[in-house]
Scaffold this motif. Structure first.
Motif, PDB file in Angstrom:
ATOM      1  N   PRO A 129       0.806  -1.151   0.172  1.00  0.00           N
ATOM      2  CA  PRO A 129      -0.004  -0.041   0.137  1.00  0.00           C
ATOM      3  C   PRO A 129       0.674   1.463   0.016  1.00  0.00           C
ATOM      4  O   PRO A 129       0.056   2.178  -0.145  1.00  0.00           O
ATOM      5  CB  PRO A 129      -0.778  -0.024   1.200  1.00  0.00           C
ATOM      6  CG  PRO A 129      -0.127  -0.907   2.270  1.00  0.00           C
ATOM      7  CD  PRO A 129       0.876  -1.909   1.329  1.00  0.00           C
ATOM      8  N   VAL A 130       2.253   1.233   0.060  1.00  0.00           N
ATOM      9  CA  VAL A 130       2.826   2.314   0.272  1.00  0.00           C
ATOM     10  C   VAL A 130       3.902   2.459  -0.937  1.00  0.00           C
ATOM     11  O   VAL A 130       4.451   1.559  -1.609  1.00  0.00           O
ATOM     12  CB  VAL A 130       3.744   2.184   1.526  1.00  0.00           C
ATOM     13  CG1 VAL A 130       4.693   3.603   1.523  1.00  0.00           C
ATOM     14  CG2 VAL A 130       2.897   2.223   2.688  1.00  0.00           C
ATOM     15  N   MET A 131       4.157   3.900  -1.477  1.00  0.00           N
ATOM     16  CA  MET A 131       4.862   4.103  -2.577  1.00  0.00           C
ATOM     17  C   MET A 131       5.973   5.334  -2.078  1.00  0.00           C
ATOM     18  O   MET A 131       5.469   6.357  -1.374  1.00  0.00           O
ATOM     19  CB  MET A 131       4.388   4.803  -3.884  1.00  0.00           C
ATOM     20  CG  MET A 131       5.008   5.498  -4.895  1.00  0.00           C
ATOM     21  SD  MET A 131       6.034   4.248  -5.696  1.00  0.00           S
ATOM     22  CE  MET A 131       4.689   3.699  -6.794  1.00  0.00           C
ATOM     23  N   ILE A 132       7.272   4.941  -1.976  1.00  0.00           N
ATOM     24  CA  ILE A 132       8.201   5.719  -1.537  1.00  0.00           C
ATOM     25  C   ILE A 132       8.983   6.362  -2.613  1.00  0.00           C
ATOM     26  O   ILE A 132       9.427   5.761  -3.625  1.00  0.00           O
ATOM     27  CB  ILE A 132       8.991   4.937  -0.462  1.00  0.00           C
ATOM     28  CG1 ILE A 132       8.515   4.157   0.529  1.00  0.00           C
ATOM     29  CG2 ILE A 132      10.462   5.909   0.041  1.00  0.00           C
ATOM     30  CD1 ILE A 132       9.369   3.272   1.429  1.00  0.00           C
ATOM     31  N   LEU A 133       9.104   7.514  -2.667  1.00  0.00           N
ATOM     32  CA  LEU A 133       9.675   8.316  -3.817  1.00  0.00           C
ATOM     33  C   LEU A 133      11.059   8.848  -3.333  1.00  0.00           C
ATOM     34  O   LEU A 133      11.070  10.248  -2.645  1.00  0.00           O
ATOM     35  CB  LEU A 133       8.884   9.627  -4.465  1.00  0.00           C
ATOM     36  CG  LEU A 133       7.290   9.100  -4.813  1.00  0.00           C
ATOM     37  CD1 LEU A 133       6.867  10.037  -5.102  1.00  0.00           C
ATOM     38  CD2 LEU A 133       7.498   7.892  -5.913  1.00  0.00           C
ATOM     39  N   GLY A 134      12.268   8.207  -3.776  1.00  0.00           N
ATOM     40  CA  GLY A 134      13.537   8.462  -3.357  1.00  0.00           C
ATOM     41  C   GLY A 134      13.763   7.742  -2.084  1.00  0.00           C
ATOM     42  O   GLY A 134      13.375   7.449  -1.134  1.00  0.00           O
ATOM     43  N   MET A 135      15.118   7.183  -2.336  1.00  0.00           N
ATOM     44  CA  MET A 135      15.638   6.243  -1.284  1.00  0.00           C
ATOM     45  C   MET A 135      17.133   6.540  -0.700  1.00  0.00           C
ATOM     46  O   MET A 135      18.143   5.916  -0.679  1.00  0.00           O
ATOM     47  CB  MET A 135      15.704   4.900  -2.117  1.00  0.00           C
ATOM     48  CG  MET A 135      14.701   4.097  -2.186  1.00  0.00           C
ATOM     49  SD  MET A 135      13.961   3.519  -0.689  1.00  0.00           S
ATOM     50  CE  MET A 135      14.856   2.187   0.055  1.00  0.00           C
ATOM     51  N   GLY A 136      16.929   8.030  -0.144  1.00  0.00           N
ATOM     52  CA  GLY A 136      17.722   8.578   0.698  1.00  0.00           C
ATOM     53  C   GLY A 136      17.660   7.867   2.003  1.00  0.00           C
ATOM     54  O   GLY A 136      17.047   6.945   2.462  1.00  0.00           O
ATOM     55  N   GLU A 137      18.270   8.782   3.059  1.00  0.00           N
ATOM     56  CA  GLU A 137      18.039   8.285   4.495  1.00  0.00           C
ATOM     57  C   GLU A 137      16.622   8.272   4.905  1.00  0.00           C
ATOM     58  O   GLU A 137      16.335   7.154   5.612  1.00  0.00           O
ATOM     59  CB  GLU A 137      18.828   9.230   5.385  1.00  0.00           C
ATOM     60  CG  GLU A 137      18.905   8.724   6.724  1.00  0.00           C
ATOM     61  CD  GLU A 137      19.635   9.851   7.902  1.00  0.00           C
ATOM     62  OE1 GLU A 137      20.081   9.404   9.010  1.00  0.00           O
ATOM     63  OE2 GLU A 137      19.768  11.036   7.323  1.00  0.00           O
ATOM     64  N   VAL A 138      15.893   9.003   4.708  1.00  0.00           N
ATOM     65  CA  VAL A 138      14.486   9.061   4.959  1.00  0.00           C
ATOM     66  C   VAL A 138      13.649   7.882   4.312  1.00  0.00           C
ATOM     67  O   VAL A 138      12.796   7.309   4.819  1.00  0.00           O
ATOM     68  CB  VAL A 138      13.708  10.440   4.650  1.00  0.00           C
ATOM     69  CG1 VAL A 138      12.288  10.432   5.149  1.00  0.00           C
ATOM     70  CG2 VAL A 138      14.458  11.514   5.379  1.00  0.00           C
TER      71      VAL A 138
END
Length: 577
Positions: A408-417
Motif C-alpha cells: 500500500p505504500v509508494m516511497i519516492l526517493g531512497m535516501g536516508e528518509v
C-alpha cells in the motif's frame, strides 16, 4: 504524382480512419459499451460502405499485427520469471486443463454438426483459446489485475498464447504435408531454447543496456530501446519458425525483473492502445459480408453455442482446481469468447479445406461476435457470482481478497528518509515499492535488498504502471512545491483516498505543502526519518505501542553505531604515528 502528393493521398484514409475510431470509442463509452465493440462495428460499417483504404490497407493490417505484438510485450512485463514460478500451477496446470476441456467440448459439438474429426479437432483447438487483447483490457479497465480472477485469467491467457502458437504450427505443418507430432516436437524444442536464451540476454545484455540509457536521462532513447526490445525479440522468434508474439512476450519478461519495468510500460502504452484499436477495426473489415447476410442465423447460433460451451468447459476446469462455484462462473464468463488466433488458424487453406469454406467463414464471423459480446458477458458473470456470494457468504471469500505483489505504500526517493520508511514497513511486514531517479542511490538500494524501480512520478504517464491506483500512502522524500502544486488537481481527481506525505526541512516549507493538500512532516537533523516512518505507520493503523517500540529500538541501534564510531575514532587518535 510527386512525392508530396503521394504522401497526402496515403495520409487521407488514415486520418479518416483515426477520426472514425475516435467517434466509435466515444460513442461506445457513452452507451456503456467497451470501445472494442465500437472498433469492430466501425470495421464492419467501413466494409459495408465500400470505404477504400487504398495503399493504406496493408499499413492498417501491419499496424493491427503490431497491436497484438505490443499487447503480448506488455503482458510479459507483468510476468517476471519469479512471478512465472509463483503462478506455475495456474499457467501449467489450470491453463492446459481449460484448453483441453474446451477443445474436447467444442470438437464433439462440431462433429455432431457434420464436420469430420480432423476438422472438428482443429476447430475445437482454435476456439478453445480466448482473446488476450479483450480480456486483459477488461481486467485493467475494472482494476482486477491483483484479484484472484484477474491473476488466474491472465495466467491462463499466457498459456493459451503459447498453445495458440503450437496449434498454428501444427496447422501449418499439415498444410505443408508434415506430421503434427514432428511439428509439435520442433516447436517445443525451439520454445524451450527461446526461454533459455531470454534468461541469459536479460541478465547480460538487456539490463546493462537499460542501465546505460538510464544514466543518460534521455526519454526518447528509453522509448526507442523499449520498442527495439519488443520488435527484435518478436523478429528473432519469428525467424526460427515460432510466433512473433511469443518473442514479444519473452521480450517483456526480460524486462519484468528489472527496475525499469514501470517506465518501459509507460513508454509503450500509447503505442499499444492505438495499435490495438487498428486490430479490432481490421477484425470488422475482415468479416465476410456474404456469409453475414445469407447465414446470419447460423453465425448467431454458432456464436451463442460457442459461448455456452466455453462457459461450461471453463466452469468444469475451475471446479477441478477447487474454485468456488461463484468464482468458477465469473472466470467461465470472462474467458467465454474466441481468440485472435482463431482468425489466423481458421484462415489457413489447410484448415479451410478440412472445415469447409462456408463453415470457416461462419465460424470466423461468430468469433468476431463473441469478441463484441465479451464486455457484457463478463459483467453478467460478475453479477451472477456476486449474487451467489451474497446469498451464501458467512465469512470473507478468499477469492475476493486482493493478492497484490506490491503493497500500500509508494516511497519516492531512497535516501536516508526513504530507507527509514522502508525499514519500518519491512519490520511490520507491510508491502511497498520505491522509486528512484538517481542511478547511484538506485544501485545501492537494490544491492542492499530494497525493492526499487527506476522512474519519476512527476510524469503522470507512469502512474498506472506504478499501480498508484491501489496505494494508500505516497511518501515524497525530496518534494518540489512547484511540481506538487501542478499535480495536485490530477492526484485529487484520480486518487482521492491517497495520503501524500511530503518530507520538508522547516516549518515554512511545511505550510506551503499543507496549503496545496499534502501532509508535511519536518525531518529534524539527526532524526533519520523516524518521524516520517511513524506517520506512515499510523496512517496504516499500526498500533501506537508497536510503533513506539520500533522507534526506541531504532534509536538504540543508532546510538550503538555512533558509540562504536566514536570509539574507533578515539583509538585512531592515540595510535602512534
Amino acid at each position: 504524382m510527386n512525392g508530396s502528393e503521394h504522401l497526402l493521398s496515403a495520409m487521407l484514409p488514415i486520418i479518416l480512419l483515426l477520426s472514425f475510431g475516435v467517434v466509435a470509442a466515444v460513442a461506445s463509452r457513452s452507451l456503456h459499451l467497451s470501445p472494442i465493440v465500437g472498433y469492430i462495428l466501425l470495421g464492419l460499417m467501413l466494409r459495408l460502405s465500400g470505404f477504400d483504404l487504398g495503399p493504406s490497407e496493408q499499413t492498417v493490417s501491419l499496424l493491427a499485427e503490431l497491436g497484438v505484438l505490443f499487447l503480448l510485450f506488455d503482458i510479459g512485463l507483468h510476468f517476471s520469471f519469479k512471478r512465472l514460478r509463483a503462478q506455475a500451477a495456474d499457467i501449467f496446470g489450470f491453463g492446459p486443463a481449460q484448453v483441453l476441456f474446451s477443445t474436447l467440448t467444442i470438437a464433439v459439438a462440431a462433429r455432431l454438426m457434420g464436420l469430420p474429426w480432423s476438422g472438428a479437432l482443429l476447430v475445437g483447438a482454435a476456439l478453445s483459446l480466448s482473446s488476450t487483447a479483450v480480456v486483459v483490457g477488461l481486467i485493467a479497465e475494472r482494476h482486477q489485475q491483483d484479484c484472484p480472477v484477474g491473476l488466474t485469467a491472465t495466467a491462463i491467457l499466457v498459456f493459451q498464447d503459447v498453445a495458440g502458437i503450437f496449434i498454428l504450427i501444427v496447422a501449418m505443418a499439415l498444410q505443408n504435408g508434415g506430421t503434427p507430432l514432428e511439428a509439435s516436437a520442433s516447436a517445443l524444442a525451439k520454445a524451450a531454447l527461446s526461454f533459455g536464451i531470454s534468461l541469459v540476454l536479460s541478465k547480460y545484455l538487456v539490463r546493462p543496456a537499460f542501465d546505460f540509457v538510464a544514466r543518460s536521462r534521455n526519454e526518447e532513447v528509453f522509448t526507442a530501446v523499449a520498442l527495439l526490445v519488443a520488435l527484435a525479440a518478436g523478429w528473432a522468434t519469428g525467424t526460427i519458425g515460432l510466433s512473433v508474439t511469443l518473442g514479444a512476450f519473452l521480450g517483456g519478461m526480460m524486462l519484468a525483473d528489472t527496475p525499469y519495468r514501470s517506465i518501459v510500460q509507460s513508454e509503450i502504452k500509447p503505442f499499444r492502445g492505438l495499435l490495438l484499436g487498428f486490430f479490432f477495426v481490421s477484425v470488422g473489415l475482415a468479416l465476410d459480408i456474404a456469409t453475414l447476410s445469407h447465414s446470419w442465423h447460423l453465425v448467431a447460433a454458432v456464436a451463442l453455442g460457442l459461448v455456452a460451451l466455453k462457459i461450461v468447459a471453463n466452469v468444469l476446469a475451475s471446479l477441478l482446481f477447487r474454485w468456488s462455484v461463484p468464482g468458477s462462473i465469473q472466470l467461465g464468463f470472462l474467458l467465454a469468447q474466441g481468440s485472435e488466433f482463431g482468425f489466423v488458424i481458421l484462415g489457413l487453406p489447410a484448415v479451410r479445406s478440412a472445415v469447409g469454406n462456408e463453415w470457416s467463414s461462419i465460424v470466423i464471423a461468430a468469433v468476431a461476435g463473441t469478441l463484441a459480446l465479451t464486455p457484457n458477458l463478463a459483467s453478467a458473470g460478475r453479477w451472477i457470482a456476486g449474487t451467489l456470494r451474497a446469498r451464501r457468504m458467512t465469512v470473507l471469500d478468499p477469492e475476493l481478497e486482493p493478492q497484490a505483489l506490491v503493497g500500500p505504500v509508494m516511497i519516492l526517493g531512497m535516501g536516508e528518509v526513504g530507507r527509514a520508511v522502508a525499514d519500518a514497513l519491512i519490520h511490520f511486514d507491510i508491502g511497498f515499492v520505491a522509486m528512484e531517479t538517481d542511478q547511484r542511490r538506485l544501485r545501492d538500494a537494490l544491492a542492499d535488498g530494497y525493492r526499487v524501480e527506476f522512474g519519476d512520478l512527476s510524469d503522470p504517464r507512469i502512474w498506472e504502471p506504478a499501480a498508484l491506483e491501489g496505494r494508500r500512502v505516497s511518501v515524497l522524500t525530496e518534494p518540489s512545491l512547484e511540481i506538487s502544486g501542478r499535480l495536485t488537481p490530477l492526484t485529487r481527481k484520480f486518487f482521492p483516498d491517497l495520503l501524500r506525505v511530503a518530507v520538508v526541512a522547516d516549518a515554512a516549507s511545511a505550510v506551503g505543502f499543507a496549503n496545496i493538500g499534502l501532509t508535511p512532516v519536518i525531518d529534524a537533523p539527526g532524526d533519520g526519518g523516524l518521524e516520517t516512518a511513524a506517520l506512515v505507520l499510523e496512517a496504516l493503523e499500526v498500533p501506537s505501542e508497536a510503533i513506539s517500540d520500533w522507534i526506541s529500538s531504532r534509536r538504540g541501534s543508532f546510538a550503538d553505531t555512533r558509540h562504536s564510531k566514536a570509539e574507533a575514532s578515539s583509538t585512531l587518535e592515540v595510535l602512534p604515528a
